[in-house]
Design a protein around this motif. Structure first.
Motif, mmCIF file in Angstrom:
data_model
loop_
_atom_site.group_PDB
_atom_site.id
_atom_site.type_symbol
_atom_site.label_atom_id
_atom_site.label_comp_id
_atom_site.label_asym_id
_atom_site.label_seq_id
_atom_site.Cartn_x
_atom_site.Cartn_y
_atom_site.Cartn_z
ATOM 1 N N ILE A 61 -7.934 8.025 0.221
ATOM 2 C CA ILE A 61 -8.500 6.753 0.698
ATOM 3 C C ILE A 61 -7.724 6.238 1.897
ATOM 4 C CG2 ILE A 61 -8.804 4.318 0.065
ATOM 5 C CD1 ILE A 61 -9.519 5.303 -2.763
ATOM 6 N N ARG A 62 -6.397 6.383 1.860
ATOM 7 C CA ARG A 62 -5.573 5.944 3.000
ATOM 8 C C ARG A 62 -5.886 6.754 4.257
ATOM 9 N NH1 ARG A 62 -1.171 2.205 3.057
ATOM 10 N NH2 ARG A 62 -0.996 3.214 5.057
ATOM 11 N N GLN A 113 0.835 -1.202 0.000
ATOM 12 C CA GLN A 113 0.000 0.000 0.000
ATOM 13 C C GLN A 113 0.869 1.252 0.000
ATOM 14 O OE1 GLN A 113 -2.592 -0.535 3.333
ATOM 15 N NE2 GLN A 113 -4.008 -1.817 2.188
ATOM 16 N N LEU A 146 -8.779 8.133 4.996
ATOM 17 C CA LEU A 146 -10.101 7.771 5.475
ATOM 18 C C LEU A 146 -10.128 6.392 6.133
ATOM 19 C CD1 LEU A 146 -12.500 8.993 2.656
ATOM 20 C CD2 LEU A 146 -12.076 10.026 4.875
ATOM 21 N N GLY A 147 -9.313 5.490 5.614
ATOM 22 C CA GLY A 147 -9.383 4.101 6.095
ATOM 23 C C GLY A 147 -8.277 3.807 7.007
#
Length: 82
Positions: free
Chosen positions: A78-79, A28, A81-82
């Motif tokens: 996205i990283r 990731q 948020l998650g």
């Protein structure tokens, strides 16, 4: 400082960042480094093509650079948020 130096330092740092996380198998974070690397290298190539008079190729490389920059922003968002 020359802009070529800034591009070179950024490309080297992004490459080292992605290689470090590839070795650690943290794909990731490696993806973030590779997207930054692709955005920087395509931007540098667009600048080089423009200076050589290859305008169409320069626009194509700049478009690819923008695509990878947008993908980088989406992945970072996205990283976060998650």
């Amino acid at each position: 400082m020359n802009s070529n130096w800034i591009y070179g330092i950024g490309i080297a740092l992004a490459g080292i960042f992605s290689l470090f996380f590839i070795v650690k198998l943290d794909l990731q974070n490696a993806l973030i480094g590779m997207l930054a690397l692709f955005a920087l290298t395509n931007s540098a190539r667009a600048k080089q093509f423009k200076s050589q008079g290859m305008i169409r190729e320069s626009r194509w490389m700049q478009g690819l650079s923008m695509l990878f920059a947008i993908a980088l922003a989406v992945v970072l968002f996205i990283r976060l948020l998650g």
